[in-house]
Scaffold this motif. Structure first.
Motif, PDB file in Angstrom:
ATOM      1  N   TYR A  18       0.832  -1.200   0.000  1.00  0.00           N
ATOM      2  CA  TYR A  18       0.000   0.000   0.000  1.00  0.00           C
ATOM      3  C   TYR A  18       0.869   1.254   0.000  1.00  0.00           C
ATOM      4  O   TYR A  18       0.582   2.242  -0.669  1.00  0.00           O
ATOM      5  N   MET A  19       1.953   1.194   0.784  1.00  0.00           N
ATOM      6  CA  MET A  19       2.827   2.357   0.900  1.00  0.00           C
ATOM      7  C   MET A  19       3.425   2.730  -0.452  1.00  0.00           C
ATOM      8  O   MET A  19       3.486   3.909  -0.822  1.00  0.00           O
ATOM      9  N   ARG A  20       3.850   1.729  -1.217  1.00  0.00           N
ATOM     10  CA  ARG A  20       4.408   2.007  -2.538  1.00  0.00           C
ATOM     11  C   ARG A  20       3.371   2.649  -3.454  1.00  0.00           C
ATOM     12  O   ARG A  20       3.686   3.542  -4.248  1.00  0.00           O
ATOM     13  N   LEU A  21       2.125   2.205  -3.336  1.00  0.00           N
ATOM     14  CA  LEU A  21       1.051   2.805  -4.138  1.00  0.00           C
ATOM     15  C   LEU A  21       0.853   4.276  -3.771  1.00  0.00           C
ATOM     16  O   LEU A  21       0.614   5.122  -4.641  1.00  0.00           O
ATOM     17  N   THR A  22       0.941   4.582  -2.475  1.00  0.00           N
ATOM     18  CA  THR A  22       0.795   5.971  -2.031  1.00  0.00           C
ATOM     19  C   THR A  22       1.910   6.837  -2.595  1.00  0.00           C
ATOM     20  O   THR A  22       1.676   7.932  -3.126  1.00  0.00           O
ATOM     21  N   VAL A  23       3.141   6.360  -2.483  1.00  0.00           N
ATOM     22  CA  VAL A  23       4.285   7.108  -3.016  1.00  0.00           C
ATOM     23  C   VAL A  23       4.153   7.272  -4.528  1.00  0.00           C
ATOM     24  O   VAL A  23       4.386   8.360  -5.071  1.00  0.00           O
ATOM     25  N   ASP A  24       3.748   6.218  -5.206  1.00  0.00           N
ATOM     26  CA  ASP A  24       3.566   6.296  -6.662  1.00  0.00           C
ATOM     27  C   ASP A  24       2.535   7.352  -7.039  1.00  0.00           C
ATOM     28  O   ASP A  24       2.690   8.063  -8.038  1.00  0.00           O
ATOM     29  N   SER A  25       1.492   7.478  -6.223  1.00  0.00           N
ATOM     30  CA  SER A  25       0.444   8.460  -6.528  1.00  0.00           C
ATOM     31  C   SER A  25       0.979   9.886  -6.395  1.00  0.00           C
ATOM     32  O   SER A  25       0.516  10.795  -7.096  1.00  0.00           O
ATOM     33  N   VAL A  26       1.954  10.085  -5.512  1.00  0.00           N
ATOM     34  CA  VAL A  26       2.587  11.406  -5.403  1.00  0.00           C
ATOM     35  C   VAL A  26       3.455  11.663  -6.641  1.00  0.00           C
ATOM     36  O   VAL A  26       3.437  12.758  -7.211  1.00  0.00           O
ATOM     37  N   LEU A  27       4.179  10.664  -7.059  1.00  0.00           N
ATOM     38  CA  LEU A  27       5.052  10.803  -8.222  1.00  0.00           C
ATOM     39  C   LEU A  27       4.281  11.133  -9.497  1.00  0.00           C
ATOM     40  O   LEU A  27       4.819  11.755 -10.421  1.00  0.00           O
ATOM     41  N   HIS A  28       3.014  10.734  -9.561  1.00  0.00           N
ATOM     42  CA  HIS A  28       2.210  10.927 -10.764  1.00  0.00           C
ATOM     43  C   HIS A  28       1.313  12.167 -10.692  1.00  0.00           C
ATOM     44  O   HIS A  28       0.324  12.263 -11.432  1.00  0.00           O
ATOM     45  N   SER A  30      -0.031  15.838 -11.439  1.00  0.00           N
ATOM     46  CA  SER A  30       0.023  16.704 -12.623  1.00  0.00           C
ATOM     47  C   SER A  30       0.817  17.974 -12.353  1.00  0.00           C
ATOM     48  O   SER A  30       1.383  18.566 -13.277  1.00  0.00           O
ATOM     49  N   ASP A  31       0.863  18.408 -11.098  1.00  0.00           N
ATOM     50  CA  ASP A  31       1.622  19.588 -10.701  1.00  0.00           C
ATOM     51  C   ASP A  31       2.860  19.115  -9.938  1.00  0.00           C
ATOM     52  O   ASP A  31       2.733  18.461  -8.893  1.00  0.00           O
ATOM     53  N   PRO A  32       4.057  19.416 -10.422  1.00  0.00           N
ATOM     54  CA  PRO A  32       5.282  18.908  -9.793  1.00  0.00           C
ATOM     55  C   PRO A  32       5.732  19.677  -8.555  1.00  0.00           C
ATOM     56  O   PRO A  32       6.786  19.365  -7.985  1.00  0.00           O
ATOM     57  N   ARG A  33       4.944  20.653  -8.115  1.00  0.00           N
ATOM     58  CA  ARG A  33       5.373  21.500  -6.992  1.00  0.00           C
ATOM     59  C   ARG A  33       5.063  20.832  -5.654  1.00  0.00           C
ATOM     60  O   ARG A  33       4.209  21.280  -4.891  1.00  0.00           O
ATOM     61  N   TRP A  34       5.756  19.752  -5.362  1.00  0.00           N
ATOM     62  CA  TRP A  34       5.571  19.030  -4.108  1.00  0.00           C
ATOM     63  C   TRP A  34       6.900  18.526  -3.585  1.00  0.00           C
ATOM     64  O   TRP A  34       7.862  18.337  -4.334  1.00  0.00           O
ATOM     65  N   LEU A  96      -3.340   9.706  -3.672  1.00  0.00           N
ATOM     66  CA  LEU A  96      -3.550  11.064  -4.171  1.00  0.00           C
ATOM     67  C   LEU A  96      -3.913  10.947  -5.650  1.00  0.00           C
ATOM     68  O   LEU A  96      -3.130  10.410  -6.441  1.00  0.00           O
ATOM     69  N   LEU A  97      -5.094  11.397  -6.021  1.00  0.00           N
ATOM     70  CA  LEU A  97      -5.452  11.413  -7.430  1.00  0.00           C
ATOM     71  C   LEU A  97      -4.539  12.406  -8.139  1.00  0.00           C
ATOM     72  O   LEU A  97      -3.979  13.314  -7.507  1.00  0.00           O
ATOM     73  N   PRO A  98      -4.334  12.265  -9.451  1.00  0.00           N
ATOM     74  CA  PRO A  98      -3.326  13.075 -10.151  1.00  0.00           C
ATOM     75  C   PRO A  98      -3.477  14.584  -9.993  1.00  0.00           C
ATOM     76  O   PRO A  98      -2.493  15.315 -10.141  1.00  0.00           O
ATOM     77  N   ASN A  99      -4.676  15.054  -9.665  1.00  0.00           N
ATOM     78  CA  ASN A  99      -4.899  16.500  -9.564  1.00  0.00           C
ATOM     79  C   ASN A  99      -4.841  17.020  -8.130  1.00  0.00           C
ATOM     80  O   ASN A  99      -5.196  18.175  -7.873  1.00  0.00           O
ATOM     81  N   TYR A 100      -4.393  16.205  -7.173  1.00  0.00           N
ATOM     82  CA  TYR A 100      -4.443  16.622  -5.769  1.00  0.00           C
ATOM     83  C   TYR A 100      -3.596  17.866  -5.509  1.00  0.00           C
ATOM     84  O   TYR A 100      -4.091  18.874  -4.973  1.00  0.00           O
TER      85      TYR A 100
END
Length: 298
Positions: A18-28, A30-34, A96-100
């Motif tokens: 689950y943790m890897r899925l969460t991290v992957d959702s951050v990586l994807h 649409s806005d890279p300002r994170w 996190l959905l891609p637009n979060y």
């Protein structure tokens, strides 16, 4: 502090998949300002550290504690470490959905005075499928304000609404870092600490911006820590104690409607009553008694 990026923290103790899925959702996003920080609460599995290092993304920081300190301490660590004006503390099994990030940063730009931002939330199950549970139907269809555009809420009306029924999704929230640092998590109310902290912020005069449109997926597990606590009744004992405290806090502010809402604790009591069939089936008389007393408000 910079306001051009969102600090995302993941307090980690749980399933590495689950943790890897969460991290992957951050990586994807649409806005890279994170910027992402994983705070590993000494979970006995080395795979997450190896996975984070393998990503090679300079925006990601991994911290492993020497010993397990518990979720409240991990929340405190996250808030303390935030470097930007906005911070989110995400569950280690949520998505996190891609637009979060885009949604949060745009909301902050449009409403810079908002201290808390609640985006739209989708509820998923263990397998990642969208589900509609009774709890979430009540939260989203009955308790949560219906809106077609962002709405800024504050004061007694917001406090009253949340004390009647907490319709927020804590892991999806983004905060002004200075605002959330002005309060502290209440150690005595671990299971309801999210509502307790937000109520303390509201009592300080902080505001909440509700944004329509889904940008976060909250995972509702069949066997979550909260569901297990519900089964033995301890969650409701903790809720009753907190609502007693909240009533006193509201009274000190002369927020009569909020005080009444805390004393009635309607949805909390209805929740306990809705679980009575499960308590009867379990044949646990202590739990059954706790559910009945809580449901009847005694």
């Amino acid at each position: 502090m910079s306001d051009s990026a969102l600090d995302i923290f993941i307090p980690y103790w749980g399933d590495p998949a689950y943790m890897r899925l969460t991290v992957d959702s951050v990586l994807h996003q649409s806005d890279p300002r994170w910027f992402l920080t994983v705070v590993d609460d000494a979970y006995p599995d080395p795979t997450i550290e190896d996975y984070i290092k393998s990503l090679g993304d300079p925006r990601i920081t991994y911290i492993k504690k020497q010993k397990n300190e518990g979720i409240t301490a991990n929340f405190r660590t996250s808030v303390t470490m935030a470097r930007h004006k906005l911070v989110a503390v995400v569950g280690c099994d949520d998505i996190l959905l891609p637009n979060y990030v885009e949604t949060i940063l745009e909301a902050h730009e449009q409403y810079p005075g908002a201290d808390i931002i609640q985006p739209g939330v989708r509820v998923i199950n263990d397998q990642g499928q969208t589900v509609k549970t009774l709890v979430d139907t009540v939260k989203q269809r009955v308790l949560r304000p219906r809106l077609s555009k962002p709405v800024l809420l504050s004061g007694e009306s917001l406090a009253t609404s949340l004390l009647h029924g907490d319709w927020l999704y804590w892991p999806s929230l983004a905060f002004k870092t200075t605002s959330i640092r002005a309060v502290d998590f209440r150690d005595d109310f671990a299971i309801i600490q999210d509502l307790a902290l937000i109520m303390d912020m509201i009592l300080q005069g902080r505001s909440l911006l509700v944004v329509p449109g889904e940008s976060f997926a909250y995972r509702r597990h069949t066997e979550s820590a909260s569901s297990l606590l519900i089964r033995d009744g301890s969650r409701f004992e903790g809720e009753r104690d907190y609502f007693t405290l909240a009533a006193g806090l509201a009274r000190s502010r002369r927020w009569r409607r909020a005080e009444i809402a805390a004393r009635l604790r309607i949805t909390s009591r209805l929740h306990a009553l809705s679980l009575l069939p499960y308590s009867v089936k379990s044949r646990n008389l202590k739990t059954l008694g706790t559910m009945i007393r809580h449901g009847l408000g005694t």
